[in-house]
Write a protein that holds these residues in place. Structure first.
Motif, short mmCIF file in Angstrom:
data_model
loop_
_atom_site.label_atom_id
_atom_site.label_comp_id
_atom_site.label_asym_id
_atom_site.label_seq_id
_atom_site.Cartn_x
_atom_site.Cartn_y
_atom_site.Cartn_z
N ARG A 188 17.99 -7.52 -8.66
CA ARG A 188 18.11 -7.53 -7.21
C ARG A 188 17.44 -6.33 -6.56
O ARG A 188 17.44 -6.20 -5.34
CB ARG A 188 19.60 -7.55 -6.82
CG ARG A 188 20.35 -8.76 -7.39
CD ARG A 188 21.70 -8.94 -6.73
NE ARG A 188 22.60 -7.84 -6.94
CZ ARG A 188 23.39 -7.69 -8.01
NH1 ARG A 188 23.33 -8.59 -9.00
NH2 ARG A 188 24.22 -6.67 -8.12
N VAL A 189 16.90 -5.44 -7.40
CA VAL A 189 16.21 -4.26 -6.86
C VAL A 189 14.78 -4.64 -6.48
O VAL A 189 14.03 -5.14 -7.31
CB VAL A 189 16.17 -3.12 -7.90
CG1 VAL A 189 15.34 -1.96 -7.39
CG2 VAL A 189 17.58 -2.66 -8.22
N PRO A 190 14.38 -4.44 -5.21
CA PRO A 190 13.01 -4.78 -4.80
C PRO A 190 11.99 -3.92 -5.56
O PRO A 190 12.16 -2.71 -5.66
CB PRO A 190 13.00 -4.45 -3.30
CG PRO A 190 14.45 -4.43 -2.90
CD PRO A 190 15.20 -3.95 -4.10
N ASN A 191 10.97 -4.55 -6.09
CA ASN A 191 9.94 -3.82 -6.84
C ASN A 191 8.84 -3.36 -5.89
O ASN A 191 7.80 -4.00 -5.73
CB ASN A 191 9.36 -4.69 -7.95
CG ASN A 191 10.35 -4.88 -9.07
OD1 ASN A 191 10.93 -5.95 -9.23
ND2 ASN A 191 10.58 -3.83 -9.85
N VAL A 192 9.12 -2.24 -5.23
CA VAL A 192 8.18 -1.66 -4.27
C VAL A 192 7.99 -0.19 -4.60
O VAL A 192 8.80 0.43 -5.29
CB VAL A 192 8.69 -1.80 -2.81
CG1 VAL A 192 8.79 -3.27 -2.42
CG2 VAL A 192 10.02 -1.09 -2.63
N GLU A 193 6.92 0.38 -4.09
CA GLU A 193 6.71 1.82 -4.12
C GLU A 193 5.95 2.18 -2.85
O GLU A 193 4.83 1.73 -2.63
CB GLU A 193 5.92 2.25 -5.35
CG GLU A 193 5.79 3.77 -5.46
CD GLU A 193 5.06 4.23 -6.72
OE1 GLU A 193 4.82 5.43 -6.85
OE2 GLU A 193 4.72 3.37 -7.56
N PHE A 194 6.60 2.98 -2.00
CA PHE A 194 6.01 3.31 -0.71
C PHE A 194 6.50 4.69 -0.29
O PHE A 194 7.71 4.95 -0.26
CB PHE A 194 6.40 2.27 0.34
CG PHE A 194 5.72 2.45 1.67
CD1 PHE A 194 4.38 2.15 1.82
CD2 PHE A 194 6.43 2.92 2.77
CE1 PHE A 194 3.75 2.32 3.05
CE2 PHE A 194 5.81 3.10 3.99
CZ PHE A 194 4.47 2.79 4.13
N LEU A 195 5.56 5.59 -0.02
CA LEU A 195 5.89 6.96 0.40
C LEU A 195 6.87 7.63 -0.58
O LEU A 195 7.77 8.36 -0.18
CB LEU A 195 6.48 6.95 1.81
CG LEU A 195 5.54 6.48 2.93
CD1 LEU A 195 6.25 6.51 4.27
CD2 LEU A 195 4.28 7.34 2.97
N GLY A 196 6.67 7.36 -1.86
CA GLY A 196 7.48 8.00 -2.89
C GLY A 196 8.78 7.32 -3.21
O GLY A 196 9.48 7.73 -4.14
N LEU A 197 9.15 6.28 -2.46
CA LEU A 197 10.39 5.56 -2.72
C LEU A 197 10.12 4.27 -3.48
O LEU A 197 9.15 3.57 -3.19
CB LEU A 197 11.11 5.23 -1.41
CG LEU A 197 11.73 6.40 -0.66
CD1 LEU A 197 12.27 5.92 0.69
CD2 LEU A 197 12.85 7.04 -1.47
N GLY A 198 11.00 3.95 -4.43
CA GLY A 198 10.80 2.77 -5.27
C GLY A 198 9.91 3.09 -6.45
O GLY A 198 9.20 4.11 -6.48
#
Length: 325
Positions: free
Chosen positions: A269-279
């Motif tokens: 359920r964890v979104p697989n993103v990486e943006f501005l150091g988050l994820g």
């Protein structure tokens, strides 16, 4: 503005979900122990051998191994007795000397640093004579006081893999604690990756086989960042929020990359993103990532990939003993 709101929602979800059922962490986040190991000043001041001892902060594991190779048995033993906290954590030092130095911390302890929440590495099996070596890299909420889970996983994997395989439970970095920003960022993973790379270089300098890394949850972030600086034969991730890489090729490693994710694991359920150091980026089990995906349908929970009787432990054992490539 709508896109930014969606991102904030995703970031909050990632932080909460990766935390699982743990308690709340402080807003300031965790801090890894800094500065020299206890006993370093006395070690560096020791001139009894008529030459300088290697600086634990700057000497490479290969330099440490070469130093110990040039000593007599009596000289090595004296260093263990006089400087146990240094010898016991010195990557590249002979395994039996590290065991002796860390004996007060427990049986087969390869490293122990009591500072902060504590870091520890413990061996299941006969490391000095092993044909195959594996290292388990745990995720959040693991430290010296909560080490039993990782040690049990190492024991279960070693028992399944066989007598010629040694498994190291490596809680050698400061893990995220509770729910907080550290879980959604790579700050602690970056520090952990440096420590893992040095640890595996120490195994190599001690003449041990290239290890297989088994990386759980946030530990897979550590392994992803360390991948191009280790000589691992295999990197196995499970319950991973991402490895901070777009695909297996971006890891910069020749290791065989494997991935497992149970349909019963909340990490899905964890979104697989990486943006501005988050994820932490792409799902390692996704078709485009390029890892070999292992069966995990019978794994009942996020913390059960090493449970005896599961398809994942069977597959892990085959990888650990070199039977599956």
């Amino acid at each position: 503005m709508g896109r930014f709101r969606r991102f904030l929602t995703t970031a909050v979800l990632a932080t909460l979900l990766v935390g699982g059922t743990a308690g709340w962490a402080s807003a300031s986040g965790e801090s890894a122990p800094s500065g020299p190991l206890p006993g370093t000043a006395s070690w560096l001041a020791d001139d009894s051998l008529g030459r300088e001892l290697p600086d634990p902060a700057t000497a490479t594991p290969a330099e440490v191994a070469a130093f110990f190779a040039g000593l007599s048995g009596a000289q090595r033993q004296r260093l263990v007795e006089d400087h146990p906290t240094v010898v016991g954590n010195l990557d590249g030092a002979p395994v039996h000397l590290r065991y002796a130095a860390n004996a007060p911390a427990g049986d087969r302890v390869l490293a122990y640093d009591p500072r902060g929440r504590g870091t520890i590495a413990q061996v299941a099996g006969d490391l000095e004579h092993a044909a195959h070596v594996s290292v388990i890299v745990p995720g959040s909420d693991i430290d010296a006081s909560a080490f039993d889970r990782t040690a049990r996983r190492a024991a279960d994997l070693q028992a399944a893999a066989g007598d010629d395989t040694a498994v190291i439970a490596w809680a050698g970095y400061t893990t995220p604690s509770g729910i907080g920003p550290d879980l959604a960022t790579g700050r602690l993973a970056e520090a952990g990756a440096e420590r893992l790379a040095r640890f595996t270089a120490g195994l190599d300098a001690a003449g041990l086989p290239d290890p297989a890394l088994f990386c759980h949850s946030y530990g897979s972030v550590v392994c992803g960042l360390a991948a191009d600086d280790t000589d691992a034969s295999d990197i196995v991730v499970m319950g991973s929020p991402g490895m901070r890489a777009a695909d297996a090729g971006a890891l910069g490693t020749d290791a065989h990359v494997w991935a497992a994710k149970s349909p019963h694991d909340w990490i899905g359920r964890v979104p697989n993103v990486e943006f501005l150091g988050l994820g932490h980026g792409a799902d390692p089990t996704s078709p485009g990532f390029g890892a070999t995906v292992l069966p995990a349908d019978d794994v009942p929970a996020h913390d059960a990939y090493f449970a005896p009787g599961t398809s994942t432990l069977t597959a892990f054992a085959a990888i650990a003993d070199g039977a599956r490539s």
